[in-house]
Design an enzyme around this catalytic site. Sequence first.
Site, PDB file in Angstrom:
ATOM      1  N   ARG A   1      99.099 100.263   6.311  1.00  0.00           N
ATOM      2  CA  ARG A   1      97.772  99.714   6.638  1.00  0.00           C
ATOM      3  C   ARG A   1      97.143 100.496   7.775  1.00  0.00           C
ATOM      4  O   ARG A   1      95.925 100.676   7.830  1.00  0.00           O
ATOM      5  CB  ARG A   1      97.888  98.229   6.976  1.00  0.00           C
ATOM      6  CG  ARG A   1      98.227  97.414   5.745  1.00  0.00           C
ATOM      7  CD  ARG A   1      98.375  95.928   6.024  1.00  0.00           C
ATOM      8  NE  ARG A   1      98.886  95.245   4.840  1.00  0.00           N
ATOM      9  CZ  ARG A   1      99.336  94.008   4.836  1.00  0.00           C
ATOM     10  NH1 ARG A   1      99.333  93.298   5.954  1.00  0.00           N
ATOM     11  NH2 ARG A   1      99.785  93.468   3.723  1.00  0.00           N
ATOM     12  N   TYR A  35     108.063 108.146   0.679  1.00  0.00           N
ATOM     13  CA  TYR A  35     107.514 109.154   1.588  1.00  0.00           C
ATOM     14  C   TYR A  35     108.554 110.225   1.905  1.00  0.00           C
ATOM     15  O   TYR A  35     108.237 111.233   2.511  1.00  0.00           O
ATOM     16  CB  TYR A  35     107.002 108.475   2.881  1.00  0.00           C
ATOM     17  CG  TYR A  35     105.985 107.396   2.570  1.00  0.00           C
ATOM     18  CD1 TYR A  35     104.664 107.729   2.320  1.00  0.00           C
ATOM     19  CD2 TYR A  35     106.364 106.055   2.459  1.00  0.00           C
ATOM     20  CE1 TYR A  35     103.731 106.755   1.985  1.00  0.00           C
ATOM     21  CE2 TYR A  35     105.443 105.071   2.128  1.00  0.00           C
ATOM     22  CZ  TYR A  35     104.129 105.429   1.892  1.00  0.00           C
ATOM     23  OH  TYR A  35     103.213 104.457   1.552  1.00  0.00           O
ATOM     24  N   SER A  75     106.153 101.933   3.559  1.00  0.00           N
ATOM     25  CA  SER A  75     105.964 102.617   4.839  1.00  0.00           C
ATOM     26  C   SER A  75     106.878 102.110   5.958  1.00  0.00           C
ATOM     27  O   SER A  75     107.418 102.896   6.720  1.00  0.00           O
ATOM     28  CB  SER A  75     104.497 102.492   5.253  1.00  0.00           C
ATOM     29  OG  SER A  75     104.117 101.129   5.301  1.00  0.00           O
ATOM     30  N   LYS A  95     104.929  92.139  -6.238  1.00  0.00           N
ATOM     31  CA  LYS A  95     104.591  92.640  -4.913  1.00  0.00           C
ATOM     32  C   LYS A  95     104.604  91.480  -3.929  1.00  0.00           C
ATOM     33  O   LYS A  95     103.889  90.493  -4.092  1.00  0.00           O
ATOM     34  CB  LYS A  95     103.208  93.290  -4.940  1.00  0.00           C
ATOM     35  CG  LYS A  95     102.796  93.848  -3.585  1.00  0.00           C
ATOM     36  CD  LYS A  95     101.509  94.629  -3.682  1.00  0.00           C
ATOM     37  CE  LYS A  95     101.099  95.162  -2.328  1.00  0.00           C
ATOM     38  NZ  LYS A  95      99.835  95.913  -2.398  1.00  0.00           N
ATOM     39  N   LYS A 135     108.059  95.809  -5.106  1.00  0.00           N
ATOM     40  CA  LYS A 135     107.650  96.295  -3.792  1.00  0.00           C
ATOM     41  C   LYS A 135     107.669  95.191  -2.778  1.00  0.00           C
ATOM     42  O   LYS A 135     107.193  94.111  -3.090  1.00  0.00           O
ATOM     43  CB  LYS A 135     106.225  96.862  -3.942  1.00  0.00           C
ATOM     44  CG  LYS A 135     105.582  97.366  -2.710  1.00  0.00           C
ATOM     45  CD  LYS A 135     104.187  97.808  -3.063  1.00  0.00           C
ATOM     46  CE  LYS A 135     103.479  98.224  -1.795  1.00  0.00           C
ATOM     47  NZ  LYS A 135     102.081  98.479  -2.025  1.00  0.00           N
TER      48      LYS A 135
HETATM   49  C1  PBG Z   1      97.262  98.085  -1.045  1.00  0.00           C
HETATM   50  C2  PBG Z   1      98.599  98.684  -0.896  1.00  0.00           C
HETATM   51  C3  PBG Z   1      99.511  98.421   0.136  1.00  0.00           C
HETATM   52  C4  PBG Z   1     100.558  99.318  -0.044  1.00  0.00           C
HETATM   53  C5  PBG Z   1     100.291 100.077  -1.200  1.00  0.00           C
HETATM   54  N1  PBG Z   1      99.067  99.647  -1.741  1.00  0.00           N
HETATM   55  C6  PBG Z   1      99.425  97.552   1.316  1.00  0.00           C
HETATM   56  C7  PBG Z   1      99.098  96.113   1.211  1.00  0.00           C
HETATM   57  O1  PBG Z   1      99.222  95.481   0.166  1.00  0.00           O
HETATM   58  O2  PBG Z   1      98.665  95.579   2.230  1.00  0.00           O
HETATM   59  C8  PBG Z   1     101.731  99.423   0.872  1.00  0.00           C
HETATM   60  C9  PBG Z   1     102.503 100.684   0.809  1.00  0.00           C
HETATM   61  C10 PBG Z   1     103.382 100.957   1.965  1.00  0.00           C
HETATM   62  O3  PBG Z   1     103.564 100.123   2.877  1.00  0.00           O
HETATM   63  O4  PBG Z   1     103.961 102.044   1.960  1.00  0.00           O
HETATM   64  N2  PBG Z   1      96.964  97.261  -2.083  1.00  0.00           N
END
Ligand code: PBG
Length: 328
Positions: free
Chosen positions: A211, A319, A281, A201, A255
């Site tokens: 967020r 999504y 997102s 990630k 991710k």
């Molecule tokens: C939180 C988390 C995040 C996402 C999924 N779980 C955001 C982050 O790490 O700040 C992001 C998913 C998205 O942007 O669709 N741990």
Amino acid sequence: MITGKFPNLRLRRTRKYPWSRRLVQENNLSSSDFIYPIFLIEGKNKKQLIKSMPNVYRYTIDKLGGVVESVLKNKIPMVALFPSTPKSKKDNLGSEALNEDNLVCKATRYIKKKFKNNVGIMCDVALDPYTSHGHDGLLKKNYVENDKTIISLCKQSLIQAQMGCDVIAPSDMMDGRIGKIRKFLDRNEYHDVQLLSYAVKYASSFYGPFRDAVGSKKSLKSDKKNYQMDFANSDECLREVALDIKEGADMVMVKPGMPYLDIIKKVKENFKIPVLAYQVSGEYSLIKNGIKKKLIEEEAIIESLMCFKRAGASAIVSYFALEISKKL
Ligand code: PBG
């Protein structure tokens, strides 16, 4: 001079007709490839639009039945639950994560009861939807403390498993948490609960709309670069995945998605474990807005999803999952 023989090999031959293109197609997309994220809010009878994500909503628990029914109808195997926690329930420690009656727990119980094992339920393990500072773990002098955070994550995982969660998905990027969570679940007789590690990630600017959706955007003052990965790096992904496999991960996630296809491919080529991709997102909103403004065609959605399959992904969190499954 061009003769009848030139060129000898014509790759356009197999592209000439739809039947022929279908015949040689190397990858395909079906609704079995998707995981559908659902955002939750407190209250009753509410479906609330998320401003930064066109056509994506937050739902109250009583509205979930309809959403999950269409997920089932369209043969999507699993949903992923994300809470939008009211500010009043957030604190420094993310205590709400350990409340058996928080949104994710309630939603998990509701879906399990109503839909039994006809749909998988995946829950994020991380503290950011619950902390007042918006970080995924516990802070000491503004630094997320790895080992202390893992204690909370273990408890959060166990509670989710007890509620009926099928797939525990730690997205926090603490070192060593997969092994600790696996052992903790096993010790409590939850050996059949799967672990999907967000092993790879990256600290990404593509998470902005998410967020906003879970309400951690305003509270997050700094970035997450001292625990999420540096987007300049690639070799590191192999070390992360190797560790998580050793610690007991059943599946791994890469991710964000589209800017990281090289990483998906690299992981898949090196490890024979299911590799999932998260079309995050920011990617969603970019594509969706592009289509709305007629800058790109709607086919761009399928193209973006097929690219994940081509790169080697077994499944995709997206999504778009529901709207695309209706068309496939
Ligand atoms: C939180 C988390 C995040 C996402 C999924 N779980 C955001 C982050 O790490 O700040 C992001 C998913 C998205 O942007 O669709 N741990």
